[in-house]
Enzyme design. Structure first.
Site, PDB file in Angstrom:
ATOM      1  N   ARG A  19      26.800  -1.621  38.212  1.00  0.00           N
ATOM      2  CA  ARG A  19      26.053  -1.653  36.945  1.00  0.00           C
ATOM      3  C   ARG A  19      25.825  -0.263  36.389  1.00  0.00           C
ATOM      4  O   ARG A  19      25.907  -0.036  35.173  1.00  0.00           O
ATOM      5  CB  ARG A  19      24.688  -2.324  37.152  1.00  0.00           C
ATOM      6  N   HIS A  64      27.092   0.508  32.743  1.00  0.00           N
ATOM      7  CA  HIS A  64      26.108   0.671  31.677  1.00  0.00           C
ATOM      8  C   HIS A  64      26.144   2.073  31.076  1.00  0.00           C
ATOM      9  O   HIS A  64      25.714   2.260  29.937  1.00  0.00           O
ATOM     10  CB  HIS A  64      24.713   0.326  32.193  1.00  0.00           C
ATOM     11  N   HIS A 103      30.764 -10.083  38.797  1.00  0.00           N
ATOM     12  CA  HIS A 103      29.550 -10.806  39.170  1.00  0.00           C
ATOM     13  C   HIS A 103      29.719 -11.501  40.518  1.00  0.00           C
ATOM     14  O   HIS A 103      28.756 -12.111  41.013  1.00  0.00           O
ATOM     15  CB  HIS A 103      29.193 -11.842  38.105  1.00  0.00           C
ATOM     16  N   TRP A 147      25.445 -14.949  42.217  1.00  0.00           N
ATOM     17  CA  TRP A 147      26.482 -15.758  41.566  1.00  0.00           C
ATOM     18  C   TRP A 147      27.386 -16.420  42.600  1.00  0.00           C
ATOM     19  O   TRP A 147      28.016 -17.433  42.313  1.00  0.00           O
ATOM     20  CB  TRP A 147      27.330 -14.885  40.656  1.00  0.00           C
ATOM     21  N   ASP A 164      28.417 -16.579  31.589  1.00  0.00           N
ATOM     22  CA  ASP A 164      29.355 -16.976  32.644  1.00  0.00           C
ATOM     23  C   ASP A 164      30.030 -18.295  32.280  1.00  0.00           C
ATOM     24  O   ASP A 164      31.254 -18.429  32.363  1.00  0.00           O
ATOM     25  CB  ASP A 164      28.626 -17.129  33.985  1.00  0.00           C
TER      26      ASP A 164
END
Length: 262
Positions: A15, A19, A148, A180, A209
């Site tokens: 992430r 990001h 994910h 997930w 998703d």
């Protein structure tokens, strides 16, 4: 960092890299106004954006590395951490390059609102709006979504997911959240398989998703990756490397690979 502890930070490091680079706007030519992989996420104005909740932990984890090796830029370190997490979790070797230049002041951070929202009213349209702005296409959107397969969502941070499930109640690391996939520290194609089957209510499926199998164009790739992990790994590696370069200014201009002899 002990390997067993480092594993629990795989997703947060992915992430962090995403990001930082995912604020890129292809319609803006000037650096650093265009956003992208420029180390801006280390500054409080951007770190406090809603989409970046929880990333303070990722920064704390890698700051000692920056302190020990001050010659590496934050922009490179964020992307190196992200790529290393994917590879260490069992994912593909990523064709990364380095040499990214850092911004120098918080005033240079991009505005809030450039990153994806997990629960938009029109999930497929939202994904395209965000990723097309970066210059990415439908195949790359679906491939990148496959990351994910790692990590979990915590309702106290993102507003999504259960407080805990049978897969997360005992950790490793801080217990809780909703993952997930059942093996949420392993990078494979189980994310696509689990969304397609939707047999396990303990696993998280966000609106964005579900859109991968609801939208006809996305579904072509999602179905392919559910059946063919090798194809997923190939497309993911290319998409991840592309994302990591978005908006970056390199020195030298062509960048360099850690595999280069020089």
């Amino acid at each position: 960092i002990p390997r067993c502890r480092a594993k629990t930070f795989y997703y947060v490091q992915v992430r962090l890299g995403w990001h930082d680079s995912g604020t890129y706007d292809k319609n803006i030519e000037e650096w650093p106004q265009r956003g992208g992989a420029d180390g801006s996420l280390r500054f409080d104005p951007e770190l406090s954006h809603g989409a970046n909740a929880g990333l303070t932990n990722a920064l704390k984890l890698i700051q000692p590395i920056k302190d020990k090796y001050p010659g590496i830029t934050y922009a490179d370190l964020f992307q190196l951490a992200s790529a290393t997490a994917i590879e260490e979790a069992g994912g593909p070797k990523l064709p990364m390059k380095y040499g990214r230049v850092d911004i120098t002041a918080p005033e240079q951070c991009p505005p809030e609102g450039r990153l994806p929202d997990a629960g938009p009213r029109l999930p497929a349209e939202h994904l395209r709006e965000v990723f097309y702005r970066m210059g990415l296409d439908d195949k790359e959107i679906v491939a990148l979504s496959g990351a994910h397969t790692l990590g979990r969502s915590r309702p106290d941070r993102s507003g999504w997911g259960k407080p805990e499930t049978k897969y997360t109640k005992d950790g490793p690391g801080e217990p809780g959240g909703q993952s997930w996939t059942a093996e949420w520290l392993k990078f494979d194609n189980s994310y696509f398989k689990d969304i397609k089957e939707q047999r396990d209510q303990e696993l998280l499926v966000l609106p964005t998703d579900a859109a991968l199998f609801d939208d006809p164009s996305f579904k072509v790739y999602a179905e392919k990756y559910a059946e063919d992990q090798e194809a997923f790994f190939k497309d993911y590696a290319e998409a991840h490397a592309k994302l990591s370069n978005l908006g970056a200014k390199f020195d030298p201009p062509e960048g360099f690979s850690l595999d280069d002899d020089k």
